[in-house]
Design a protein around this motif. Structure first.
Motif: not given
Length: 489
Positions: A42-44, A51-59, A202-212
């Protein structure tokens, strides 16, 4: 000003859990294999692609910032109530009870959601190997029966079960990651994951969301305080280790899957998974480790879900146990089993509650993934971010009222709680602005679901004036000892 730790309950649970055992249970609650197989696509596919791995790192960074204040306050919270105990100590009885109710709703929701996921996954596994297709809820209730037995017994048994299941699922994903990076993936190691053009879309928010959502349950380090071998050292270590291990595992594994299929193909492969036309994790496993390991991972997905739901069961039972000793729930829930030294009655009640909710969802004919898991995960995510936000405010206020204690720990008492509030407020905005992606429902349905944790918080605040959850003053010697220990740390 002296420090008054929260009074201990009349009966305490006991155990000899070390840092490793607690970390195991917390990571098990995060269900890492489930996140890699479900949240990563989903994040990807719906987020920022390569860039989805950075979303998990940010979370992980947001939660680490939060953890600094959480850990700094830990020596002054002497009961196993986790977030609600911290909120009570910092913001008072009424908000404390509101936090407790919010936590119960959030954890119950995610547990019921996992039962739905488990029912679907077991049916999928059985039919994959040629067995009959049965209603998902049969598998869900069978799983619940096993969890009920383990939850009733001593916590050490649950820790051993969770430890074995967790070790196996992490091992197989680590092997997959190593093989992918060692062979260079489809088009070489995906350095595109660190390209700002891919990260800040614009999709980095989705990546962070599903990381959280993949971190839900990490506060359980404090829930097991009474059963820890040395809580003053064990809880801080377990908290930091859990966040770091989960964050690194998610980010690296996400990066490995992208490398495995190639950065240019990752979004298409992920979207095919979301459309039900493939499986990002299992197909990549087949390509790099062969069909046998694919079958192994499919089986380990079941153990991952089981470890997750057992961990949440234990956490909820302990929340109820502590609240019963506060007078906020019936006193019978505070009973400790004479042989197993577990919150046995609370465990039974928790099983009955989950069974009732699951029965209602099953009778309504909801899909086990979108209808049950998606909606319940949405409720839990809003609830947990709300709890962490409130806790960060409580940490800041707690130390602001105790300048003598705060003087020795300015970063943990002041700076990091403020940073955590900012980061978690941003996280809440991400969750709510992308909420329909989590629940899979309409805007109206998603709004109602998002308001459930808020309603629990408000209910607790309203009822809080009936119960005194505030810190109880100790005698002068105890207060002096606590204050001195706090300044020395």
């Amino acid at each position: 000003m002296t420090v008054s730790p929260i009074a201990p309950p009349r009966q305490r649970l006991d155990g000899r859990l070390g840092t490793g055992s607690i970390v195991f249970m917390v990571i098990a609650a995060a269900a890492p294999l489930t996140v890699i197989g479900g949240n990563v696509p989903i994040a990807v596919g719906s987020g920022n692609g390569a860039g989805a791995p950075i979303g998990f790192a940010l979370a992980a960074v947001i939660l680490l910032v939060f953890s600094v204040g959480f850990v700094t306050m830990t020596p002054f919270v002497k009961e196993a109530g986790a977030f609600f105990s911290y909120v009570t100590a910092g913001l008072g009885s009424r908000l404390g009870l509101g936090a407790a109710f919010t936590a119960l709703v959030a954890y119950t929701a995610i547990q019921v959601g996992i039962y739905g996921y488990m029912g679907w996954a077991l049916d999928d596994l059985v039919t994959f190997f040629g067995g009959p297709s049965l209603p998902w809820w049969l598998y869900a209730f069978a799983t619940m029966a096993i969890v009920a037995v383990l939850g009733y017994r001593h916590i050490d048994l649950s820790a051993r079960v969770l430890g074995v299941a967790l070790a196996l699922e992490i091992l197989v994903v680590v092997v997959l990651d190593v093989v992918i990076f060692a062979t260079g993936g489809a088009d070489g190691v995906a350095v595109e994951s660190f390209d700002p053009a891919n990260i800040f879309t614009g999709g980095i928010g989705v990546a962070v969301l599903f990381a959280l959502t993949g971190f839900i349950g990490f506060e359980a380090t404090a829930v097991f305080r009474d059963e820890a071998r040395d809580p003053e050292k064990t809880i801080p270590r377990a908290t930091y280790l859990a966040v770091i291990i989960i964050g690194v595992f998610y980010a690296v594994s996400c990066w490995a899957l992208i490398t495995g299929v190639g950065a240019g193909n990752a979004v298409a492969v992920a979207q095919q998974t979301l459309a039900g036309e493939g499986n990002f994790l299992l197909d990549t496993t087949t390509a790099y480790l062969g069909p046998i390991m694919r079958d192994v991972i499919q089986v380990l997905l079941i153990t991952s879900l089981f470890a997750c739901v057992l961990s949440f069961h234990n956490v909820i039972a302990r929340y109820q146990f502590t609240l019963a000793h506060k007078g906020a729930l019936p006193g019978r829930l505070g009973h400790r089993h004479t042989t197993h030294h577990s919150p046995s009655f609370s465990s039974i009640v928790q099983t009955i509650t989950a069974a009732a909710i699951l029965a209602l969802l099953a009778l309504s004919g909801l899909d086990p993934l979108v209808g049950v898991f998606g909606s319940m995960a949405g409720v839990a995510t809003v609830g947990m971010v709300l709890l962490m936000l409130t806790t960060s405010v409580a940490v800041f206020v707690f130390f602001a009222r105790r300048p003598q204690v705060a003087a020795g720990r300015a970063w943990g008492a002041r700076v990091f709680p403020i940073l955590a509030v900012i980061g978690l407020a941003f996280a809440m905005w991400l969750v709510l602005s992308n909420f329909t992606l989590v629940t899979g429902g309409s805007v109206t349905v998603s709004t109602v679901l998002a308001l459930i944790p808020v309603a629990a918080l408000v209910l607790g605040i309203v009822l809080g004036k009936r119960f005194r959850l505030d810190a109880v003053e100790e005698d002068d010697d105890a207060r002096t000892s606590t204050t001195a220990a706090g300044v020395a740390d």
